[in-house]
Design a protein around this motif. Structure first.
Motif, short mmCIF file in Angstrom:
data_model
loop_
_atom_site.label_atom_id
_atom_site.label_comp_id
_atom_site.label_asym_id
_atom_site.label_seq_id
_atom_site.Cartn_x
_atom_site.Cartn_y
_atom_site.Cartn_z
N PHE A 30 0.82 -1.04 -0.07
CA PHE A 30 -0.04 0.11 0.07
C PHE A 30 0.74 1.18 -0.05
CE2 PHE A 30 -2.23 3.60 1.88
CZ PHE A 30 -3.49 3.54 1.13
N ASN A 31 1.89 1.20 0.85
CA ASN A 31 2.59 2.71 0.81
C ASN A 31 3.45 2.90 -0.44
OD1 ASN A 31 2.07 3.11 3.62
ND2 ASN A 31 3.85 2.04 4.69
N LYS A 32 4.00 1.89 -1.08
CA LYS A 32 4.83 1.81 -2.27
C LYS A 32 3.33 2.63 -3.34
CE LYS A 32 7.47 -0.33 -5.68
NZ LYS A 32 8.17 -1.56 -6.17
N ASN A 33 2.31 1.94 -3.22
CA ASN A 33 1.23 2.25 -4.33
C ASN A 33 1.03 3.80 -4.06
OD1 ASN A 33 1.22 0.20 -5.96
ND2 ASN A 33 -0.08 -0.85 -4.52
N GLN A 34 0.86 4.29 -2.74
CA GLN A 34 0.39 5.58 -2.50
C GLN A 34 1.46 6.62 -3.23
OE1 GLN A 34 -0.65 6.45 1.45
NE2 GLN A 34 -1.95 7.92 0.96
N SER A 35 2.70 6.33 -2.56
CA SER A 35 3.52 7.00 -3.41
C SER A 35 3.62 7.39 -4.71
CB SER A 35 5.01 6.56 -2.78
OG SER A 35 5.05 6.58 -1.36
N LEU A 36 3.42 5.89 -5.42
CA LEU A 36 3.36 6.03 -6.87
C LEU A 36 2.09 6.63 -7.53
CD1 LEU A 36 4.27 4.66 -9.73
CD2 LEU A 36 2.96 2.81 -9.20
N SER A 37 0.94 6.61 -6.86
CA SER A 37 -0.15 7.48 -7.19
C SER A 37 0.04 9.17 -7.06
CB SER A 37 -1.48 6.98 -6.45
OG SER A 37 -1.37 7.61 -4.99
N ILE A 38 0.62 9.79 -6.07
CA ILE A 38 1.21 10.83 -6.07
C ILE A 38 1.83 11.17 -7.05
CG2 ILE A 38 2.32 12.43 -4.42
CD1 ILE A 38 1.28 11.04 -2.12
N SER A 39 2.94 10.47 -7.40
CA SER A 39 3.89 10.72 -8.35
C SER A 39 3.25 10.88 -9.83
CB SER A 39 5.23 9.56 -8.61
OG SER A 39 5.74 9.83 -9.50
N ARG A 40 2.25 9.98 -9.93
CA ARG A 40 1.54 9.88 -11.13
C ARG A 40 0.59 11.27 -11.28
NH1 ARG A 40 0.50 5.77 -14.77
NH2 ARG A 40 2.44 5.44 -14.21
N ALA A 41 0.07 11.59 -10.25
CA ALA A 41 -0.59 12.96 -10.24
C ALA A 41 0.23 13.96 -10.40
CB ALA A 41 -1.62 12.94 -8.90
N SER A 42 1.35 14.14 -9.81
CA SER A 42 2.40 15.22 -10.33
C SER A 42 2.77 15.36 -11.69
CB SER A 42 3.59 15.05 -9.30
OG SER A 42 3.28 15.10 -8.17
N GLN A 43 2.75 13.89 -12.16
CA GLN A 43 3.26 13.82 -13.71
C GLN A 43 2.18 14.40 -14.57
OE1 GLN A 43 3.64 9.92 -15.10
NE2 GLN A 43 3.34 10.53 -17.30
N VAL A 44 0.59 14.16 -14.25
CA VAL A 44 -0.38 14.97 -15.11
C VAL A 44 -0.26 16.35 -14.87
CG1 VAL A 44 -2.76 15.05 -15.13
CG2 VAL A 44 -1.77 12.70 -15.10
N LEU A 45 -0.04 16.91 -13.70
CA LEU A 45 0.05 18.33 -13.33
C LEU A 45 0.97 18.86 -14.37
CD1 LEU A 45 -0.72 20.97 -11.93
CD2 LEU A 45 0.81 20.07 -10.11
N ASN A 46 2.30 18.33 -14.35
CA ASN A 46 3.22 18.88 -15.43
C ASN A 46 2.64 18.99 -16.81
OD1 ASN A 46 4.99 19.21 -13.21
ND2 ASN A 46 5.95 17.36 -13.67
N GLU A 47 2.06 17.70 -17.28
CA GLU A 47 1.52 17.62 -18.52
C GLU A 47 0.42 18.90 -18.75
OE1 GLU A 47 1.88 15.68 -21.15
OE2 GLU A 47 2.80 13.91 -20.14
#
Length: 668
Positions: A600-617
């Motif tokens: 879970f912890n790894k997936n939560q970090s991954l989901s935040i990273s993916r959201a940040s990627q979309v914000l950059n887009e």
């Protein structure tokens, strides 16, 4: 006095005596001299005075007793939430989510978009209603319209299903919405949900001249060929051509040309009085034949009711057709739901996919097996060669076919399917989104117990199990400037109204309130957390949902890649435009999710990273135009899955980034 109701869901039409307002809906009840009907705006109460009622369910008004007019509700302090707004004469009543009070207007969110209604023209009932004197919220004096004849600015807005009609003076067209002045104040209605009639209406669709049967001895010179899916070719393409013609000050003449392989759409300049600007052959065949026509160089544009398959991509690339699944050659133009429907009197409101499989394979034959009445299930299906049946069996039976079931009745079209379901209390069938009117749409529950509702918002988020994308493809080596212009139009906001009018679901950005009673919130409440981190994340997500609305734009990524998939890529410019229209200072949160594979912890970090990627887009696409908004990123890992995580496709749908907007901050 309350009159005995006719059967729930019986349809009636209420028309004001002056013809300016019309409502069609399911008759619920007649109370206090008001009809109560269910529409896509919610339940609406309409006073019997000044309206006529047509339909078998209309009550006998002679049995009604006069009732005193309802008194205005006590004002209350503003908070976001459900409200009922009623005109002082009691004739009109709207239910929706109050999201703001600004400039002397209530902003109420409905399925037709945000309606803006003056505070001094209605009473407000509900917890969010302001506990202040509404006179203090009276709008400032509006700038007078330029002197014009009233007939020049009077418009009629009608929903594409014909159920709702608004008549008023057109004040403005802004941010994709018509603004009209009515006796309820200014109403704002999304242009992608209604047609507009009147001299002041913008040209969104050219005239389709009467369809003619061609003279076989005089073939029409074809400039461009559009080939493929019958679903798109027959139902959507004529209207898209109509809209494209309007953008060129032209009209469309449709000519049946079987000897040339289909119907020919000829664009006639000067609104049908000028020269031929070009002729398009629309060959309605199948998705498979669409890609074959592209491969042979016989078509410039292919219509597809599914995404191109890898082997088809490879064949076209080998033939010099270019990067066929790239951004310049692959376009998602619309969405469609295949809706499971029953008779309106059927008590069953939802069906699991497993039970649906049992019905269509012949294992479940009586409604009592599903908790309904003791009656045989009359199963309707489409012909084997149709796109709808193929799609249905692919999703419900994993592409293996439904097996032999001699109890099924085969029908030829969606319209026939809907008509037979309406006529048979024991029937079940499936129809395209545009054909469900008059039937009862059924919620589907997948193998994991996650319900999916067949509405437009769930199609846009791709959380309905039987939602599908509709595509246009083109070769890179035989597309000229004129055909390229048509493709640009087809994916633009200018085409949204034509797509909606044809009965499909456009890619317009929609906004929906999230509440503690939503199925997702209830499911989240019942989720058993394995760790303290999961429990904290559940509590945080529920708290944030209560404070935010959700946009329909949902970003997903290609399998095993950080690249956005084709739908997300096409929706990015629309999202940027939507965000540009938000008030300065609006809080926009990008919320990431993952599949359930891993800790879970790894997936939560991954989901935040993916959201940040979309914000950059988003920021890259916006080129600095969104600096006035307050962006945040959050991530909740595998919580609140859209579907089961037991297949590659399911896990791909759960790897997503959603867009949330702080409640009370209205769209432009």
């Amino acid at each position: 006095m309350s009159l005995p109701s006719a059967a729930l869901a019986s349809e009636i039409t209420l028309q004001s005596t002056d013809g300016t307002l019309k409502f069609v809906g399911e008759f619920i009840d007649f109370q206090d001299d008001h009809y109560i009907i269910k529409t896509n705006l919610g339940n609406i109460s309409i006073g019997s005075a000044g309206v006529t009622c047509a339909g078998d369910a209309c009550p006998d008004l002679a049995a009604a007793e006069a009732q005193p007019a309802a008194q205005p509700a006590a004002p209350a302090e503003f908070v976001s939430g459900p409200v009922t707004l009623q005109s002082f004469d009691g004739a009109l009543k709207f239910e929706g989510e109050l999201i703001a009070i600004t400039d002397g207007n209530y902003i109420v969110r409905t399925q037709l978009g945000d309606l803006q209604i003056q505070t001094n023209s209605v009473t407000c009932e509900g917890e969010p209603c302001p506990k202040v004197d509404v006179a203090s919220l009276e709008p400032a004096q509006e700038e007078e319209l330029k002197p014009r004849d009233v007939d020049d600015i009077r418009v009629t807005l009608t929903s594409f299903d014909g159920d709702l009609k608004f008549v008023g003076d057109l004040v403005d067209i802004t941010n994709g919405k018509y603004v009209i002045r009515t006796n309820l104040g200014e109403l704002r209605v999304s242009a992608s949900t209604v047609s507009c009639e009147g001299p002041a209406c913008p040209a969104v669709g050219g005239e389709i001249l009467e369809t003619a049967q061609a003279d076989d001895s005089a073939p029409i010179e074809i400039n461009y060929t559009i080939s493929g899916s019958e679903l798109i070719g027959e139902n959507m393409m004529p209207l898209l051509m109509s809209g494209y013609a309007a953008s060129k000050n032209a009209a469309v003449k449709m000519t049946d040309q079987p000897e040339q392989g289909g119907a020919v759409a000829s664009l006639i300049g000067d609104n049908g009085n000028g020269d031929n600007l070009g002729s398009y052959l629309v060959a309605s065949t199948s998705t498979e034949q669409a890609f074959q026509a592209l491969l042979a160089g016989e078509a410039q544009i292919a219509m597809a009711s599914r995404r191109i398959r890898p082997y088809e991509v490879q064949l076209l690339q080998n033939a010099g057709a270019g990067d066929i699944d790239g951004a310049d050659q692959e376009r998602v133009i619309a969405l469609d739901n295949l809706v499971i429907v029953t008779h309106p009197d059927n008590a069953i409101a939802q069906i699991s996919t497993e039970d649906l499989k049992g019905i269509y394979s012949g294992l479940i034959t009586n409604w009592s097996q599903l908790g309904g009445s003791d009656a045989p299930i009359n199963v309707l299906t489409m012909a084997p060669e149709t796109a709808s049946r193929s799609f249905f069996e692919e999703r419900i039976f994993d592409g293996k076919g439904a097996g032999k079931n001699n109890r099924q009745t085969v029908v030829e079209s969606d319209a026939d399917m809907a008509a037979q379901v309406q006529a048979d209390p024991n029937a079940i069938g499936y129809v395209g989104y545009a054909f469900q009117t008059g039937t009862k749409p059924v919620t589907l529950v997948n193998a994991c117990g996650i319900p999916s509702v067949p509405d437009a918002f769930s199609a846009k988020t791709e959380e309905y199990l039987l939602s599908r994308r509709l595509y246009l493809y083109n070769r890179a080596d035989n597309l000229d400037a004129e055909a390229a212009q048509f493709l640009e139009y087809a994916v633009s906001e200018n085409a949204d109204a034509m797509i909606a009018k044809s009965g499909f679901i456009n890619l317009d950005v929609a906004r929906r309130t999230q509440s503690e009673t939503d199925a997702r919130a209830v499911s989240l409440e019942n989720t058993k957390a394995g760790t303290r981190a999961e429990q904290n994340a559940i509590s945080e997500m529920l708290a944030e949902m209560a404070q935010h609305d959700r946009l329909s734009t949902t970003f997903r990524f290609r399998m095993g890649s950080s690249r956005m998939d084709e739908k997300a890529r096409d929706e990015l410019p629309r999202l940027v435009q939507y965000l540009k229209d938000l008030p300065e200072g609006t809080e926009v949160t990008l919320v990431g999710f993952t599949d359930s594979v891993g800790l879970f912890n790894k997936n939560q970090s991954l989901s935040i990273s993916r959201a940040s990627q979309v914000l950059n887009e988003i920021n890259t696409a916006a080129e600095g135009s969104l600096n006035g908004l307050n962006f945040k990123v959050m991530g909740f890992g595998p919580l609140a899955p859209s579907t089961c995580n037991d297949t590659d496709d399911g896990r791909a749908l759960n790897r997503r980034v959603e867009i949330w907007i702080r409640k009370g901050q209205a769209s432009g």
